[in-house]
Design a protein around this motif. Sequence first.
Motif, mmCIF file in Angstrom:
data_model
loop_
_atom_site.group_PDB
_atom_site.id
_atom_site.type_symbol
_atom_site.label_atom_id
_atom_site.label_comp_id
_atom_site.label_asym_id
_atom_site.label_seq_id
_atom_site.Cartn_x
_atom_site.Cartn_y
_atom_site.Cartn_z
ATOM 1 N N UNK A 27 0.569 -0.790 -0.264
ATOM 2 C CA UNK A 27 -0.068 -0.460 0.297
ATOM 3 C C UNK A 27 1.023 1.451 0.475
ATOM 4 N N UNK A 28 2.543 1.480 0.471
ATOM 5 C CA UNK A 28 3.057 2.294 0.948
ATOM 6 C C UNK A 28 3.613 2.360 -0.480
ATOM 7 N N UNK A 29 3.780 1.533 -1.467
ATOM 8 C CA UNK A 29 4.087 1.724 -2.850
ATOM 9 C C UNK A 29 5.608 1.595 -3.159
ATOM 10 N N UNK A 30 6.618 1.103 -1.533
ATOM 11 C CA UNK A 30 7.403 0.891 -1.169
ATOM 12 C C UNK A 30 8.210 -0.372 -2.084
ATOM 13 N N UNK A 31 6.418 -1.070 -2.543
ATOM 14 C CA UNK A 31 7.069 -3.318 -3.322
ATOM 15 C C UNK A 31 7.524 -2.534 -4.794
ATOM 16 N N UNK A 32 8.455 -2.776 -5.117
ATOM 17 C CA UNK A 32 8.420 -3.225 -6.712
ATOM 18 C C UNK A 32 7.729 -4.232 -7.630
ATOM 19 N N UNK A 38 13.836 -7.499 -2.381
ATOM 20 C CA UNK A 38 13.559 -8.629 -2.070
ATOM 21 C C UNK A 38 13.568 -8.081 -0.004
ATOM 22 N N UNK A 39 12.364 -7.054 -0.192
ATOM 23 C CA UNK A 39 11.788 -6.630 1.106
ATOM 24 C C UNK A 39 10.831 -7.691 1.592
ATOM 25 N N UNK A 40 10.338 -8.142 0.624
ATOM 26 C CA UNK A 40 9.161 -9.325 1.727
ATOM 27 C C UNK A 40 9.703 -10.218 2.134
ATOM 28 N N UNK A 41 10.819 -10.439 1.539
ATOM 29 C CA UNK A 41 12.358 -11.143 2.098
ATOM 30 C C UNK A 41 12.588 -11.477 3.669
ATOM 31 N N UNK A 42 12.928 -9.678 3.158
ATOM 32 C CA UNK A 42 13.226 -9.111 4.807
ATOM 33 C C UNK A 42 12.836 -9.164 5.842
ATOM 34 N N UNK A 43 11.701 -8.624 5.496
ATOM 35 C CA UNK A 43 10.312 -8.923 6.563
ATOM 36 C C UNK A 43 9.850 -9.898 7.483
ATOM 37 N N UNK A 44 10.229 -11.360 6.106
ATOM 38 C CA UNK A 44 9.239 -12.110 6.618
ATOM 39 C C UNK A 44 10.997 -13.403 7.704
ATOM 40 N N UNK A 66 18.391 -21.937 6.644
ATOM 41 C CA UNK A 66 17.010 -22.576 6.671
ATOM 42 C C UNK A 66 16.371 -21.160 6.461
ATOM 43 N N UNK A 67 16.838 -20.374 7.574
ATOM 44 C CA UNK A 67 14.761 -19.724 7.914
ATOM 45 C C UNK A 67 15.535 -18.664 6.954
ATOM 46 N N UNK A 68 16.409 -18.533 5.910
ATOM 47 C CA UNK A 68 16.992 -17.237 5.250
ATOM 48 C C UNK A 68 15.804 -17.948 4.204
#
Length: 103
Positions: A27-32, A38-44, A66-68
């Motif tokens: 919603x903030x437009x940060x994800x391209x 890899x913002x989603x990966x970093x958050x997860x 493994x978590x990464x």
Amino acid sequence: MDSFGPYDSEAQTRREPLATEIRALHESGQLRSGDPDRLVDAVQKKHLLDYCEQAGIDLGVYDVRVLAWLAGRDPSAVQVVLGLISRAYEAGRKADTVAGAAP
């Protein structure tokens, strides 16, 4: 630590804080498109590492790898693992309390 789950459907995982945080990135437009940063990966990965730390889980180098890897998977799958960690932690605390140990 908040406890999440159990889950009977993928839709239930989408109501949890991880999904909310990912939605906020959208919603903030940060994800391209394609999430090349890899913002989603970093958050997860942050959620996974935080939950393990809060649960007092010692992690080795391979555990972190493994978590990464898991952090690059579907957010619903990651949320299920977060729920398992949190419920296992809570079950251990309850067992300690019943056994008379300090929480």
